[in-house]
Write a protein that holds these residues in place. Structure first.
Motif, PDB file in Angstrom:
ATOM      1  N   ASP A  98      48.433  32.903  48.114  1.00  0.00           N
ATOM      2  CA  ASP A  98      49.395  33.399  47.132  1.00  0.00           C
ATOM      3  C   ASP A  98      50.190  34.568  47.697  1.00  0.00           C
ATOM      4  O   ASP A  98      49.670  35.358  48.503  1.00  0.00           O
ATOM      5  CB  ASP A  98      48.671  33.874  45.870  1.00  0.00           C
ATOM      6  N   VAL A  99      51.426  34.673  47.273  1.00  0.00           N
ATOM      7  CA  VAL A  99      52.238  35.852  47.592  1.00  0.00           C
ATOM      8  C   VAL A  99      51.832  36.948  46.620  1.00  0.00           C
ATOM      9  O   VAL A  99      51.812  36.739  45.400  1.00  0.00           O
ATOM     10  CB  VAL A  99      53.741  35.534  47.457  1.00  0.00           C
ATOM     11  N   SER A 100      51.488  38.113  47.137  1.00  0.00           N
ATOM     12  CA  SER A 100      50.947  39.180  46.292  1.00  0.00           C
ATOM     13  C   SER A 100      51.968  40.245  45.923  1.00  0.00           C
ATOM     14  O   SER A 100      51.748  41.030  45.006  1.00  0.00           O
ATOM     15  CB  SER A 100      49.756  39.842  46.989  1.00  0.00           C
ATOM     16  N   HIS A 101      53.067  40.307  46.625  1.00  0.00           N
ATOM     17  CA  HIS A 101      54.086  41.305  46.294  1.00  0.00           C
ATOM     18  C   HIS A 101      55.464  40.786  46.672  1.00  0.00           C
ATOM     19  O   HIS A 101      55.610  39.940  47.562  1.00  0.00           O
ATOM     20  CB  HIS A 101      53.797  42.634  46.999  1.00  0.00           C
ATOM     21  N   ASN A 102      56.466  41.301  45.997  1.00  0.00           N
ATOM     22  CA  ASN A 102      57.844  40.908  46.241  1.00  0.00           C
ATOM     23  C   ASN A 102      58.574  42.088  46.869  1.00  0.00           C
ATOM     24  O   ASN A 102      58.953  43.030  46.172  1.00  0.00           O
ATOM     25  CB  ASN A 102      58.516  40.504  44.923  1.00  0.00           C
TER      26      ASN A 102
END
Length: 243
Positions: free
Chosen positions: A93-97
């Motif tokens: 998963d991508v945890s931050h943008n």
């Protein structure tokens, strides 16, 4: 329910150029419109309304539920939404943008200054019809993101996206200048002739129901910005392999 096409299934399609865009139109009722740079529009036949899902929304004319996850939950976080539509579960998963303007602080002032045209008098006729705020924010974000190579393309594409929505709302804006995202039609004109003309809001010549080489469509691709010529551009026929 996600429907998978059988491997090796072929979908007939046609390609043509409308203004500065390349239009790919499939017999399945899907049109992909590409500006040959950083912008892609996807248009569906009305029969798909409310029957699709994914990263592009569900095509039900309701923006409030566009962030619907694979598990049919409406979320507010773009990370939760994007992660739910991963193609492979093994992908983390991508945890931050990350904020591109924070990563490239030297670009922020340039991006904010350039993108301010969206909120300026140039687009005043459109402001009451299409809220410029989200487009301005997207413009700054994209302009900060492009730090090498086609950095001006990112800015120009972002402004063009707002101009396109203005055109759809019947607020045509002449925003390009020789110094700002110019389009040089003269390059395409034969010597001493004026065959090509720049149309900031395109024309309505393609807003018809039609059948081209057995592919029927009633999806409008009118009002696309770019160069326009008198005779029709060549139509190329091909087949798309979906796996």
């Amino acid at each position: 329910v996600v429907k998978q096409l059988e491997e090796g299934h072929h979908v007939p399609y046609i390609t043509r150029e409308v203004g500065q865009y390349l239009v790919v139109e499939a017999s399945s009722g899907i049109i992909v419109i590409w500006d040959k740079k950083t912008t892609i529009f996807i248009k569906l036949d009305p029969s798909y309304k409310g029957t699709v899902c994914g990263l592009c929304g569900n095509f039900d004319d309701q923006t409030k539920n566009d962030f619907t996850t694979r598990d049919h939950m409406v979320v507010t976080s773009e990370l939760d939404f994007g992660n739910s539509w991963k193609e492979a579960s093994t992908c983390p998963d991508v945890s931050h943008n990350p904020d591109p303007c924070s990563l490239n602080p030297h670009r922020r002032s340039w991006a904010e200054k350039q993108c301010s045209i969206i909120k300026s008098r140039v687009f005043k006729v459109c402001h009451s019809k299409v809220d410029p705020t989200v487009f301005y924010e997207a413009c700054v974000h994209d302009s900060c993101s492009c730090d090498t190579g086609g950095d001006c393309d990112c800015f120009c594409s972002a402004v063009a996206s707002y101009a396109q929505e203005c055109t759809k709302a019947e607020a045509c804006v002449f925003w390009r200048t020789p110094d700002l995202c110019p389009i040089f039609c003269d390059y395409y004109n034969p010597p001493d002739e004026c065959e090509w003309h720049y149309e900031p809001c395109g024309n309505r010549s393609f807003e018809t129901c039609r059948t081209l080489n057995g592919i029927h469509s009633n999806i409008s691709v009118s009002y696309l910005e770019g160069e326009q010529a008198g005779p029709s551009r060549e139509i190329l026929i091909g087949r798309n392999h979906l796996s």
